[in-house]
Motif scaffolding. Sequence first.
Motif, PDB file in Angstrom:
ATOM      1  N   THR A 160      21.811  43.683  30.333  1.00 42.22           N
ATOM      2  CA  THR A 160      22.724  43.113  29.346  1.00 42.22           C
ATOM      3  C   THR A 160      22.606  41.592  29.358  1.00 42.22           C
ATOM      4  N   ASP A 161      23.094  40.969  28.310  1.00 40.58           N
ATOM      5  CA  ASP A 161      23.040  39.507  28.205  1.00 40.58           C
ATOM      6  C   ASP A 161      24.293  38.820  28.731  1.00 40.58           C
ATOM      7  N   ALA A 162      25.449  39.455  28.490  1.00 41.67           N
ATOM      8  CA  ALA A 162      26.695  38.750  28.797  1.00 41.67           C
ATOM      9  C   ALA A 162      27.802  39.714  29.186  1.00 41.67           C
ATOM     10  N   PHE A 163      28.719  39.203  29.991  1.00 45.60           N
ATOM     11  CA  PHE A 163      29.934  39.914  30.377  1.00 45.60           C
ATOM     12  C   PHE A 163      31.121  39.174  29.799  1.00 45.60           C
ATOM     13  N   LEU A 164      32.084  39.925  29.300  1.00 41.91           N
ATOM     14  CA  LEU A 164      33.370  39.365  28.902  1.00 41.91           C
ATOM     15  C   LEU A 164      34.421  39.985  29.805  1.00 41.91           C
ATOM     16  N   LEU A 165      35.254  39.153  30.413  1.00 40.26           N
ATOM     17  CA  LEU A 165      36.337  39.620  31.275  1.00 40.26           C
ATOM     18  C   LEU A 165      37.662  39.225  30.644  1.00 40.26           C
ATOM     19  N   ALA A 166      38.613  40.151  30.681  1.00 37.74           N
ATOM     20  CA  ALA A 166      39.967  39.883  30.202  1.00 37.74           C
ATOM     21  C   ALA A 166      40.911  40.767  30.996  1.00 37.74           C
ATOM     22  N   SER A 167      42.179  40.378  31.042  1.00 38.77           N
ATOM     23  CA  SER A 167      43.143  41.201  31.772  1.00 38.77           C
ATOM     24  C   SER A 167      44.474  41.232  31.051  1.00 38.77           C
ATOM     25  N   VAL A 205      37.973  45.017  30.584  1.00 37.19           N
ATOM     26  CA  VAL A 205      39.391  44.697  30.415  1.00 37.19           C
ATOM     27  C   VAL A 205      40.107  45.369  31.581  1.00 37.19           C
ATOM     28  N   GLN A 206      40.730  44.552  32.413  1.00 36.92           N
ATOM     29  CA  GLN A 206      41.336  45.038  33.641  1.00 36.92           C
ATOM     30  C   GLN A 206      42.834  44.789  33.666  1.00 36.92           C
ATOM     31  N   HIS A 207      43.531  45.695  34.343  1.00 38.43           N
ATOM     32  CA  HIS A 207      44.930  45.424  34.683  1.00 38.43           C
ATOM     33  C   HIS A 207      44.896  44.219  35.616  1.00 38.43           C
ATOM     34  N   SER A 208      45.906  43.379  35.545  1.00 41.62           N
ATOM     35  CA  SER A 208      45.922  42.136  36.336  1.00 41.62           C
ATOM     36  C   SER A 208      45.714  42.387  37.831  1.00 41.62           C
ATOM     37  N   GLU A 209      46.262  43.470  38.351  1.00 37.58           N
ATOM     38  CA  GLU A 209      46.100  43.776  39.779  1.00 37.58           C
ATOM     39  C   GLU A 209      44.640  44.072  40.123  1.00 37.58           C
ATOM     40  N   GLU A 210      43.968  44.824  39.271  1.00 33.20           N
ATOM     41  CA  GLU A 210      42.543  45.107  39.494  1.00 33.20           C
ATOM     42  C   GLU A 210      41.716  43.843  39.352  1.00 33.20           C
ATOM     43  N   ARG A 211      42.101  42.996  38.453  1.00 35.99           N
ATOM     44  CA  ARG A 211      41.360  41.745  38.249  1.00 35.99           C
ATOM     45  C   ARG A 211      41.376  40.900  39.519  1.00 35.99           C
ATOM     46  N   VAL A 212      42.534  40.808  40.156  1.00 35.61           N
ATOM     47  CA  VAL A 212      42.647  40.049  41.404  1.00 35.61           C
ATOM     48  C   VAL A 212      41.876  40.747  42.523  1.00 35.61           C
ATOM     49  N   PHE A 213      42.035  42.062  42.639  1.00 33.54           N
ATOM     50  CA  PHE A 213      41.409  42.806  43.733  1.00 33.54           C
ATOM     51  C   PHE A 213      39.880  42.768  43.666  1.00 33.54           C
ATOM     52  N   TYR A 214      39.318  43.037  42.486  1.00 36.24           N
ATOM     53  CA  TYR A 214      37.862  43.112  42.364  1.00 36.24           C
ATOM     54  C   TYR A 214      37.197  41.753  42.151  1.00 36.24           C
ATOM     55  N   ALA A 215      37.916  40.782  41.659  1.00 38.24           N
ATOM     56  CA  ALA A 215      37.461  39.392  41.522  1.00 38.24           C
ATOM     57  C   ALA A 215      36.023  39.283  40.987  1.00 38.24           C
ATOM     58  N   LEU A 216      35.805  39.832  39.825  1.00 37.24           N
ATOM     59  CA  LEU A 216      34.463  39.788  39.230  1.00 37.24           C
ATOM     60  C   LEU A 216      33.974  38.358  39.019  1.00 37.24           C
ATOM     61  N   GLU A 217      34.896  37.440  38.811  1.00 41.91           N
ATOM     62  CA  GLU A 217      34.500  36.034  38.641  1.00 41.91           C
ATOM     63  C   GLU A 217      33.724  35.528  39.847  1.00 41.91           C
ATOM     64  N   ARG A 218      34.085  35.991  41.029  1.00 46.38           N
ATOM     65  CA  ARG A 218      33.360  35.570  42.238  1.00 46.38           C
ATOM     66  C   ARG A 218      31.916  36.048  42.197  1.00 46.38           C
ATOM     67  N   LEU A 219      31.702  37.244  41.690  1.00 43.62           N
ATOM     68  CA  LEU A 219      30.342  37.796  41.628  1.00 43.62           C
ATOM     69  C   LEU A 219      29.447  37.021  40.658  1.00 43.62           C
ATOM     70  N   TRP A 220      30.030  36.535  39.577  1.00 43.12           N
ATOM     71  CA  TRP A 220      29.236  35.934  38.508  1.00 43.12           C
ATOM     72  C   TRP A 220      29.418  34.435  38.402  1.00 43.12           C
ATOM     73  N   LYS A 221      30.051  33.816  39.402  1.00 49.96           N
ATOM     74  CA  LYS A 221      30.375  32.382  39.330  1.00 49.96           C
ATOM     75  C   LYS A 221      29.153  31.475  39.195  1.00 49.96           C
ATOM     76  N   ASP A 222      27.989  31.938  39.626  1.00 51.29           N
ATOM     77  CA  ASP A 222      26.776  31.122  39.510  1.00 51.29           C
ATOM     78  C   ASP A 222      26.119  31.227  38.133  1.00 51.29           C
ATOM     79  N   CYS A 223      26.606  32.151  37.311  1.00 50.06           N
ATOM     80  CA  CYS A 223      26.078  32.299  35.957  1.00 50.06           C
ATOM     81  C   CYS A 223      26.815  31.342  35.018  1.00 50.06           C
ATOM     82  N   PRO A 224      26.123  30.862  34.002  1.00 52.91           N
ATOM     83  CA  PRO A 224      26.784  29.939  33.068  1.00 52.91           C
ATOM     84  C   PRO A 224      27.926  30.616  32.307  1.00 52.91           C
TER      85      PRO A 224
END
Length: 146
Positions: free
Chosen positions: A38-45, A94-113
């Motif tokens: 894939t080209d891009a991820f969109l995250l929302a909660s 699209v994650q429930h806020s609790e899952e967003r904090v727990f799984y922290a996808l931003e940490r996984l992709w923080k090096d991507c633009p």
Amino acid sequence: MTATDRSLELINAAAQAAADKLAHDIIAYDVSDVLSITDAFLLASAPSDRQVKSIVDEIEERLNKDLGAKPVRREGDREARWVLLDYVDIVVHVQHSEERVFYALERLWKDCPQLELPPDAEATRGKAEEHAQAQGAGGGLDGELR
């Protein structure tokens, strides 16, 4: 490699749809250099299961109506705690806020633009924290009427 124009079009439409349904902390990453699928991820909660489902439904409807795009896969719909929409070019989480904090996808992709999003989507940054603080305040009356 960078995200294609089509991917950016899908990301922006999905981000606006999520913002219109009051999603929190919308962010997108260009993952095209590290993933070939894939080209891009969109995250929302959102703070409730019902709102997660509403956001997902709006994204799916808007992308289909405006851009003729349908997801090839939709997962997590039953529980509505973390719903994934796979459009091949982009993947929407699209994650429930609790899952967003727990799984922290931003940490996984923080090096991507990060991708630039519509102003309404950008304005959602920090909304989850604001909501959590408002909920933790006990409705705002604690200590006011003594």
